[in-house]
Design an enzyme around this catalytic site. Structure first.
Site, PDB file in Angstrom:
ATOM      1  N   SER A 179       0.791  -1.225   0.000  1.00  0.00           N
ATOM      2  CA  SER A 179       0.000   0.000   0.000  1.00  0.00           C
ATOM      3  C   SER A 179       0.827   1.280   0.000  1.00  0.00           C
ATOM      4  O   SER A 179       0.324   2.322  -0.398  1.00  0.00           O
ATOM      5  CB  SER A 179      -0.963  -0.005   1.190  1.00  0.00           C
ATOM      6  OG  SER A 179      -0.274  -0.289   2.384  1.00  0.00           O
ATOM      7  N   HIS A 207      -5.658  -3.276  -2.442  1.00  0.00           N
ATOM      8  CA  HIS A 207      -5.378  -2.354  -3.550  1.00  0.00           C
ATOM      9  C   HIS A 207      -5.429  -3.025  -4.916  1.00  0.00           C
ATOM     10  O   HIS A 207      -5.217  -2.370  -5.935  1.00  0.00           O
ATOM     11  CB  HIS A 207      -4.021  -1.679  -3.349  1.00  0.00           C
ATOM     12  CG  HIS A 207      -3.954  -0.871  -2.095  1.00  0.00           C
ATOM     13  ND1 HIS A 207      -4.440   0.407  -2.007  1.00  0.00           N
ATOM     14  CD2 HIS A 207      -3.512  -1.195  -0.852  1.00  0.00           C
ATOM     15  CE1 HIS A 207      -4.276   0.859  -0.776  1.00  0.00           C
ATOM     16  NE2 HIS A 207      -3.717  -0.103  -0.057  1.00  0.00           N
ATOM     17  N   LYS A 238     -11.948   0.907  -1.264  1.00  0.00           N
ATOM     18  CA  LYS A 238     -10.985   1.533  -2.178  1.00  0.00           C
ATOM     19  C   LYS A 238     -11.566   1.568  -3.596  1.00  0.00           C
ATOM     20  O   LYS A 238     -12.471   2.345  -3.850  1.00  0.00           O
ATOM     21  CB  LYS A 238      -9.637   0.840  -2.025  1.00  0.00           C
ATOM     22  CG  LYS A 238      -9.052   1.229  -0.652  1.00  0.00           C
ATOM     23  CD  LYS A 238      -7.866   0.471  -0.163  1.00  0.00           C
ATOM     24  CE  LYS A 238      -7.492   1.023   1.214  1.00  0.00           C
ATOM     25  NZ  LYS A 238      -6.642   0.135   1.987  1.00  0.00           N
TER      26      LYS A 238
HETATM   27  C1  LIG Z   1      -6.697  -0.085   3.425  1.00  0.00           C
HETATM   28  C2  LIG Z   1      -6.131  -1.409   3.737  1.00  0.00           C
HETATM   29  C3  LIG Z   1      -6.754  -2.245   4.668  1.00  0.00           C
HETATM   30  C4  LIG Z   1      -7.896  -1.785   5.504  1.00  0.00           C
HETATM   31  O1  LIG Z   1      -9.081  -1.721   4.794  1.00  0.00           O
HETATM   32  P1  LIG Z   1     -10.273  -0.802   5.382  1.00  0.00           P
HETATM   33  O2  LIG Z   1     -11.488  -1.332   4.718  1.00  0.00           O
HETATM   34  O3  LIG Z   1      -9.944   0.595   5.015  1.00  0.00           O
HETATM   35  O4  LIG Z   1     -10.285  -1.010   6.868  1.00  0.00           O
HETATM   36  C5  LIG Z   1      -6.249  -3.517   4.831  1.00  0.00           C
HETATM   37  N1  LIG Z   1      -5.170  -3.947   4.137  1.00  0.00           N
HETATM   38  C6  LIG Z   1      -4.527  -3.150   3.266  1.00  0.00           C
HETATM   39  C7  LIG Z   1      -3.337  -3.675   2.531  1.00  0.00           C
HETATM   40  C8  LIG Z   1      -4.977  -1.852   3.058  1.00  0.00           C
HETATM   41  O5  LIG Z   1      -4.323  -1.049   2.227  1.00  0.00           O
END
Ligand SMILES: *Cc1c(COP(=O)(O)O)cnc(C)c1O
Length: 384
Positions: A179, A207, A238
Site C-alpha cells: 500500500s 489495492h 478503495k
Molecule cells: C486499506 C487497507 C486495509 C484496511 O481496509 P479498510 O477497509 O480501510 O479497513 C487492509 N489492508 C490493506 C493492505 C490496506 O491497504
C-alpha cells in the site's frame, strides 16, 4: 502535573521533534479528483477511490434505496442474523471471486485482525512480509502465534524461516499490492513455497480488487492464481468506492470464521445502505474495463514523468506511486509545498513506513483528467 499530563506532554514533544505529529484536516469531496481545502481546489493524489466509483450516481441511489430498510443493522449478525440482502451479497462475492464461500465484515482492518486471530494460536507460526499492512500485523499479534517477518519480497529469507520453523501449522500472509510502495507480491513463488511447506496462504487484495483481473476480481485473478490461494481478504472501501470488506475462501475455512472470528461476532453488522451500495459496486466494477485501462495508462505516464523529474518511485508498477524522500521533515515540507501549488499528496511517515523511508505517496484515479495530472506534474517540477 499528574503522570498522564506529563506523559502526554513528552509524547507530543517526541512527535514534534521527529516531525511525526499527525493532524486531522478538513477536506471537502475527499474522494474526488479535485478536493477542496480551505476554499482552494487541489488535485487529489491521495484518495484510494481508484476507479472514481465513490461518487457514482448508481451507488448513491443504491445506498439510498438500502437506507429505506433502516439506518443501522441493530446487532451483530451472530445475534439476530443478517437480512437476505447480506446473504445474497455473499453469494455474489463468492461467484465474483470464484471461491466456495465468502463472508462480509465491517472493514478491511477488521477482516485481517479477525481472520488471522481466528485461524492462529500458539501452535501456529505466522510469516509476514515486512511491509504487510498494519492490520495484518495486529491480527498476528492478537493471535498469540509466533510471528516471523521476512524481508520485503525476499523469498529466500521466507524459505529459511519456513525451514527453521517446527510449528504444527504455518500461515503466510501478504499484501498483493503493497500500500505504501505500489509494488506487487511474488504470488506465484509464494504459492509454490506454501505448497512445499504445507502452509496456508492469505492474500490481502485491498489495492488489487477492482483494479486487476479480467473483470476486476483482483490481483490473484490477474495472475491466474486465485484457486491456489486458500484465503483472500479485500476491502470495498478503495476501488469499489464504498465501505466494508470480504473474506473469500473454501467452505470449511469460512465455517471456522463464522464461529470464531471475533471482529464478526462482537461487532455490529454493516448497515443496509452499505450492503446495497456494495452490491451495486460489484456490478460497476465488473463492467469497468475502460476505467481500469485509463488507470493503467495514467499511472504509467505519471510514474515515467515523476522519475524524469528526478524523483525515486522505488519498485512501483501500479496506481500507487511513491516519491521516496527519506526524512519525515523533508516529506512534510514537500507535501506542504505541493499543497501551496495546488496538489494534495500526503507525506507518509513512520511508523506507517520504516524509519528513514518517509515519502510522498501518490495514488492515481481513472477519473483524473489529463489537465489535473499536468497541473500536478508542473507543481512537482517546481519543487524538484
Ligand atoms: C486499506 C487497507 C486495509 C484496511 O481496509 P479498510 O477497509 O480501510 O479497513 C487492509 N489492508 C490493506 C493492505 C490496506 O491497504
Amino acid at each position: 502535573m499528574n503522570s498522564w499530563d506529563s506523559w502526554l506532554e513528552s509524547e507530543r514533544t517526541r512527535r514534534e521533534q521527529g516531525a511525526l505529529e499527525r493532524r486531522l484536516r478538513t477536506t471537502e469531496q475527499p474522494a474526488e479528483p479535485i478536493a477542496l481545502r480551505d476554499g482552494r481546489r487541489l488535485v487529489n493524489l491521495s484518495s484510494n477511490n481508484y476507479l472514481g466509483l465513490a461518487g457514482h450516481p448508481a451507488l448513491i441511489e443504491a445506498a439510498a434505496r438500502g437506507a429505506v430498510r433502516g439506518a443501522g443493522a441493530g446487532s451483530s449478525r451472530l445475534v439476530v442474523g443478517g437480512d437476505s440482502a447480506t446473504a445474497a451479497l455473499e453469494q455474489k462475492i463468492a461467484a465474483f471471486k470464484g471461491s466456495e464461500a465468502a463472508l462480509v465484515v465491517g472493514s478491511g482492518y477488521l477482516a485481517n485482525v479477525g481472520a488471522i486471530a481466528a485461524l492462529c494460536d500458539r501452535d501456529t507460526a505466522i510469516f509476514l512480509d515486512r511491509l504487510d499492512h498494519a492490520s495484518i500485523v495486529d491480527g498476528a499479534r492478537l493471535s498469540g502465534a509466533r510471528i516471523n517477518r521476512y524481508r520485503h519480497r525476499d523469498l529466500d529469507h521466507l524459505e529459511q524461516l519456513l525451514e527453521r520453523s517446527g510449528a504444527a501449522r504455518k500461515l503466510i500472509v501478504t499484501d498483493t499490492i503493497f500500500s505504501m510502495d505500489g509494488d506487487t507480491a511474488p504470488l506465484g513463488e509464494l504459492v509454490e513455497l506454501k505448497d512445499r511447506f504445507g502452509a496456508l496462504l492469505v492474500a490481502d487484495d485491498a489495492h488489487g480488487g477492482g483494479v486487476f483481473g479480467p473483470h476486476g476480481e483482483g490481483y490473484a485473478h490477474e495472475l491466474g492464481l486465485a484457486d491456489r490461494i486458500e484465503l483472500q481478504v479485500g476491502t470495498f472501501s478503495k476501488a469499489f468506492g464504498v465501505y466494508g470488506a470480504y473474506i473469500s475462501a473454501g467452505r470449511s475455512l469460512i465455517d471456522q470464521l463464522v464461529s470464531t472470528c471475533r471482529t464478526l461476532i462482537y461487532s455490529t453488522a454493516l448497515p443496509p445502505a452499505v450492503i446495497a451500495a456494495i452490491d451495486a459496486s460489484l456490478e460497476l466494477v465488473a463492467a469497468a474495463d475502460e476505467a481500469r485501462r485509463e488507470l493503467r495508462v495514467k499511472s504509467e505516464r505519471f510514474r515515467t514523468r515523476l522519475t524524469e523529474l528526478g524523483f525515486d518511485s522505488g519498485a512501483s508498477t501500479t496506481q500507487i506511486i511513491p516519491a521516496l524522500v527519506g526524512s519525515s521533515g523533508r516529506a512534510l515540507a514537500l507535501a506542504q509545498e505541493l499543497e501551496e501549488r495546488g496538489v494534495l499528496a500526503v507525506a507518509i511517515r513512520p511508523p506507517t513506513v520504516p524509519a528513514g523511508q518517509a515519502r510522498i505517496r501518490f495514488s492515481l484515479m481513472a477519473t483524473h483528467t489529463d489537465e489535473d495530472l499536468e497541473l500536478a506534474l508542473e507543481a512537482l517540477a517546481g519543487v524538484a
